[in-house]
Scaffold this active site. Structure first.
Site, PDB file in Angstrom:
ATOM      1  N   ARG A   1      15.159  22.687 -31.880  1.00 33.80           N
ATOM      2  CA  ARG A   1      14.571  21.381 -32.170  1.00 33.80           C
ATOM      3  C   ARG A   1      13.132  21.537 -32.679  1.00 33.80           C
ATOM      4  NH1 ARG A   1      14.820  18.024 -27.303  1.00 33.80           N
ATOM      5  NH2 ARG A   1      14.998  19.892 -26.079  1.00 33.80           N
TER       6      ARG A   1
ATOM      7  N   ASN B   1      13.371  22.935 -23.012  1.00 32.39           N
ATOM      8  CA  ASN B   1      13.030  23.358 -24.368  1.00 32.39           C
ATOM      9  C   ASN B   1      14.268  23.677 -25.205  1.00 32.39           C
ATOM     10  OD1 ASN B   1      10.266  23.147 -23.907  1.00 32.39           O
ATOM     11  ND2 ASN B   1      10.256  25.156 -22.913  1.00 32.39           N
ATOM     12  N   GLU B   2      15.401  23.749 -24.557  1.00 26.12           N
ATOM     13  CA  GLU B   2      16.610  24.038 -25.332  1.00 26.12           C
ATOM     14  C   GLU B   2      17.491  22.792 -25.391  1.00 26.12           C
ATOM     15  OE1 GLU B   2      18.269  28.026 -24.841  1.00 26.12           O
ATOM     16  OE2 GLU B   2      16.508  28.548 -23.647  1.00 26.12           O
ATOM     17  N   MET B   3      18.625  22.786 -24.697  1.00 28.83           N
ATOM     18  CA  MET B   3      19.523  21.639 -24.847  1.00 28.83           C
ATOM     19  C   MET B   3      19.046  20.418 -24.054  1.00 28.83           C
ATOM     20  SD  MET B   3      23.077  23.698 -24.798  1.00 28.83           S
ATOM     21  CE  MET B   3      24.067  23.470 -26.249  1.00 28.83           C
TER      22      MET B   3
END
Lengths: 580, 359
Positions: B120, B161-163
């Site tokens: 993202r 910070n990821e999904m």
């Protein structure tokens, strides 16, 4: 609450007690059974197998480490696999043990093993990393040193250094073979003394690695080979076995209790079955007894009824024979004088005719009779006398003829002069009976006259006791008339009596129907019982229908039935066999 | 009161029934226990079970430190298919922008081809490790913080910070899909649950293995599978000591090692971040500073750039850096070339989940 108490009170006390006892025994049995299931043999073997697997993995890991350290193994796959297997097995064991009641010593030991194995896993990882570097450096270091020494030998100014390098190389190799053969600190001191060209830096890094890692790896291997974890696993196994022994002991006690309770239950069940059987047997005996009593009572009742009927029969027979004799006697006695009267009335008529003809002749030839004759004839109203005399005689003849008929009926009714059984025209009997009841049929202060409808079919002669059958007709017709009279108080009521005869299924059927008050269902069941009557005291004997029933059913093997609707009327049906 | 034959037979029947009940229930209980303790976890250990751990070389005498990928256990076809679908499903991320496959791209060898993962629009800390053959790794992630593939799934899924998802959110999203409903119902008693999602994805990942590389064929005895240069590369690989860490079925992936054994890599590189501390972040031990899981070298030619920081573009440079910092050796150009050619023989045919199910 109240309802429950009612319900309980309705239960029989012994049954309730039995049910309570049984259910508490079953509850106890279930509880005990559950206790014996706490730690099944299957669970036990599984845990033992898991403990053994853990110990095997532990030993395998130790062997793997030694084999990796001594370069028997060329990769760490087996060590990694065994380490992972150990963890899975420990996890499985924890799951298995968590299904048992918590046990402090076991929990404590398990926690210790977990802690130890976590520490060991860290040590294994350190060992793998260090062993890899150590092996590389140990392999490369002699070559590296040899190469450096070869290069340095070409220049004389490095001669003293070469001796030092050779010493260092030797000491490092000795140390790498056995860390007791050389002291790392001494070697490090030697290495620090030397003033060497930069090409030795790399080789010395390897030496430093060896000096650092050899001891550390060796220490790791000895730490990993020590028995702390193995001992903990053994202790856990022992703790568990002790625990299982305890559990088994408890279980055995429970099993004994279970057995005792089961036996008690079985015995109690057996006892209950016995009691139930006995109760049933008693009930059966009671039933048989009461059946016998009932039978005897029935027999007695039957006998009494029979007796009553016999008595009624006797009374009736006596009455009948008295009535029969009386009526026969009366009939005989009246029959003769009536015969004279009847026979002489015709002669008397002839004589009277003659006398009147003579008077007419006198009147013709002596139109002017003497004064005295004229007065007398006026006094006696001779003209009227002439006319009325004949009428008088006719009337006398009619009356006499009627008396004769009555007498005939009486003798016909009693039939004293005839044998009891003979072929009889039932219509004659019916007519005679109606004649005898004629005055009751006629209208009076009690009610309007009863219209009688005769619907006679074609009836053959029936072989029977005419006197008895006639008595039946009288009884039934009499009852019918009473029923009609009882209802005649109602307005617009036309009392009707219908007599129908026909043949059906080799039986001569006589149906006597009235539209009177009818008989209630309850009374219909009792009307043939002796001395049952609905009539006021003194009017009925309660025997008429009883005797009729006996006459028709018992003496003539026929049938007598009644169909009635209260308020609408009654039909009595007589069926007499024709063939007999 | 006399005992009749009938009574005795009733007693006998009752006692036999009781006995049978006791037997049956004890059997019942133990079987139930077996079921409850059946281990659900499938670790890399089980994947090895079909082959012996020590494979011997083609002459049958010298054990080779590297072993071919063994025949794996047959996987549940439907679970693999379900896992495949989940692996590619963006509904697993809170803003529906990422799936597992966003960073583990099969066309790029199961990685994202980036030095440092970008999710993202934000740079993550480390280079994306490949998902291929991850089933053979003894731990997952560079720092090895989780052991099983199932447990690994939570890391990217819940990482903000990821999904940036939560399990309730994922479950409610998946539950709206009729296809998932049917698939989960037919495979898992409890339907769509986190455990089931984890297991399905992990099962798919277990199908992402690459057997039958050239080098595996060589190890299995096919002399002509690799060229002379490649064989020389393998010998150099062993001689220089690369194989001390890159060994086993996965040519790595079964141990930890410090990056910078002989020289300080991070001193040379500079800009030390927290993620560079590696395993120290997990264990807290000073000795684990800069320690990372030794990565697998299978399919290494497909997964550039290299190292945990993705700082190395080529295999040649990787070999040089490894020689310098890990082995304390300077590897000559021809040996480097040979080693690189050997490394390329570790590339297997791309995993085909569908065909893996049948093998």
């Amino acid at each position: 609450m109240k309802k429950i108490r009612q319900l309980l009170s309705r239960l029989e006390a012994p049954r309730l007690r039995a049910a309570l006892l049984l259910s508490s025994l079953l509850l106890l049995l279930t509880g005990l059974f559950w206790q014996t299931q706490v730690h099944s043999v299957g669970q036990h073997y599984q845990i033992i197998e898991q403990l053994q697997a853990i110990e095997r993995s532990h030993l395998a890991i130790k062997a793997d480490i030694l084999k990796s350290y001594s370069s028997v193994f060329h990769n760490y796959d087996k060590l990694t696999a065994d380490t992972s297997a150990f963890l899975s097995q420990l996890e499985a064991l924890e799951t298995s043990l968590s299904q048992l009641p918590p046990h402090f010593t076991i929990q404590e030991k398990l926690a210790e093993i977990e802690e130890q194995s976590a520490l060991r896993d860290l040590q294994i990882e350190d060992f793998k990393s260090e062993n890899a570097i150590l092996k590389n450096s140990t392999t490369y270091f002699p070559t590296a040193m040899a190469t450096i020494i070869d290069q340095l030998e070409t220049e004389n100014r490095f001669a003293p250094s070469i001796a030092l390098l050779q010493q260092v190389s030797q000491l490092v190799l000795m140390y790498s073979l056995d860390n007791a053969l050389a002291a790392p600190s001494d070697i490090r001191k030697l290495m620090a003394q030397a003033e060497l060209p930069p090409i030795t830096d790399n080789a010395f890094r390897h030496a430093a690695a060896i000096l650092r890692l050899q001891g550390e790896t060796h220490q790791l291997v000895s730490l990993l080979s020590d028995e702390t974890l193995g001992a903990a696993i053994n202790e856990l196994t022992l703790n568990y076995k002790d625990y299982y022994r305890e559990v088994t002991q408890t279980k055995n006690n429970y099993l004994i209790c279970l057995f005792v309770v089961a036996v008690a239950l079985v015995i109690y069940l057996g006892y209950l079955v016995r009691v139930e059987q006995n109760t049933r047997m008693l009930k059966a005996v009671n039933l048989r007894l009461s059946d016998a009593v009932n039978e005897q009572t029935q027999a007695l009742t039957d006998a009494i009824a029979q007796l009553k009927r016999s008595q009624a029969q006797l009374v009736q027979a006596e009455k009948l024979s008295g009535l029969g004799q009386l009526s026969a006697g009366v009939a005989h006695e009246i029959n003769n004088p009536i015969s004279f009267i009847y026979g002489n009335i015709d002669i008397n008529t002839d004589y009277t005719q003659d006398c009147l003809a003579l008077i007419s002749l006198y009147e013709k030839h002596y139109p002017k009779p003497a004064e005295e004759i004229q007065r007398f004839s006026q006094n006696i109203a001779l003209d009227f006398l002439k006319q009325d005399w004949q009428k008088l005689l006719d009337s006398m003849k009619a009356g006499t003829s009627r008396v004769q008929k009555i007498v005939e009926s009486l003798s016909n009714f009693s039939r004293l002069d005839e044998s009891r059984y003979k072929s009889v025209n039932l219509h004659e009997g019916l007519d005679s009976s109606l004649l005898l009841l004629n005055y009751q049929l006629a209208g009076s202060s009690e009610g309007s006259s009863i219209s009688v409808g005769k619907r006679y079919g074609q009836l053959p002669s029936v072989f029977c006791d005419a006197r008895a059958i006639n008595q039946v007709f009288i009884s039934l017709l009499g009852n019918a008339i009473d029923a009609l009279r009882e209802k005649s108080s109602e307005d617009s009521f036309s009392p009707t009596l219908t007599i129908a005869t026909y043949v059906e299924a080799a039986h001569a059927v006589v149906k006597i129907t009235d539209n009177g008050v009818g008989i209630s269902k309850a009374d219909q069941e009792k009307i043939f019982d002796p001395f049952f009557t609905t009539k006021p005291v003194g009017k009925g004997t309660g025997l008429g229908l009883t005797v009729s029933y006996q006459t028709i059913v018992e003496a003539h093997h026929g049938r007598l039935s009644v169909a009635s609707t209260l308020g609408e009327g009654t039909t009595f049906q007589i069926e007499l066999p024709i063939s007999s | 009161m006399k005992w009749q034959r009938k009574d005795i037979s009733i007693l006998a029947v009752i006692s036999v029934l009781l006995f049978c009940a006791a037997l049956a229930s004890s059997g019942l209980f133990s079987s139930r226990l077996d079921q409850t303790t059946a281990n659900y976890r499938t670790s890399s250990v089980e994947l090895y079970q079909s082959s012996s751990v020590q494979t011997y070389g083609r002459d049958g005498t010298t054990p080779e430190p590297i072993e071919p990928i063994p025949k794996i256990k047959k996987l549940n076809t439907q679970k693999v298919a379900l896992g495949d679908r989940l692996f590619h499903d963006v509904r697993l991320s809170s803003d529906r922008s990422l799936s597992c496959a966003s960073c583990h791209i099969n066309a790029l060898g199961g990685t994202d081809g980036l030095p440092i993962a970008i999710a993202r629009g934000k740079r993550m800390g480390l280079n994306t490790p490949t998902v291929w053959n991850s089933a053979f790794n003894f731990r997952q992630h560079w720092d090895g913080r989780v052991e099983s593939l199932e447990a690994q799934i939570d890391e990217p899924l819940l990482n903000p910070n990821e999904m940036n998802s939560t399990w309730p959110e994922v479950i409610s999203r998946l539950s709206q899909d009729k296809g998932y409903q049917a698939a989960f119902r037919s495979l898992y008693a409890d339907g769509i649950r986190p455990d089931a999602v984890r297991e399905a994805i992990a099962t798919y990942e277990r199908a992402l293995v690459t057997p039958d590389s050239k080098f595996d064929r060589y190890l299995k005895g096919d002399h002509s599978a690799i060229t002379v240069q490649e064989k020389q590369g393998y010998d150099a690989f062993k001689r220089y000591g690369c194989v001390a860490c890159h060994q086993g079925v996965n040519v790595g992936g079964n141990m930890f090692q410090r990056l910078g054994v002989m020289e300080d890599y991070f001193l040379a590189r500079g800009n030390v971040q927290k993620v560079d501390l590696g395993r120290m972040n997990i264990t807290g031990r000073a000795r684990d500073r800069y320690v990372f899981k030794v990565p697998s070298l299978r399919n290494i030619e497909l997964t550039a750039p290299y190292l945990h920081d993705g700082s190395v573009e080529t295999l040649e440079e990787s070999v040089r850096i490894m020689g310098q910092y890990q082995l304390g050796r300077k590897i000559p150009q021809d040996d480097t070339a040979a080693i690189v050619s050997f490394l390329r023989t570790l590339t297997g045919p791309p995993p085909d989940a569908a065909s893996q199910q049948a093998s």
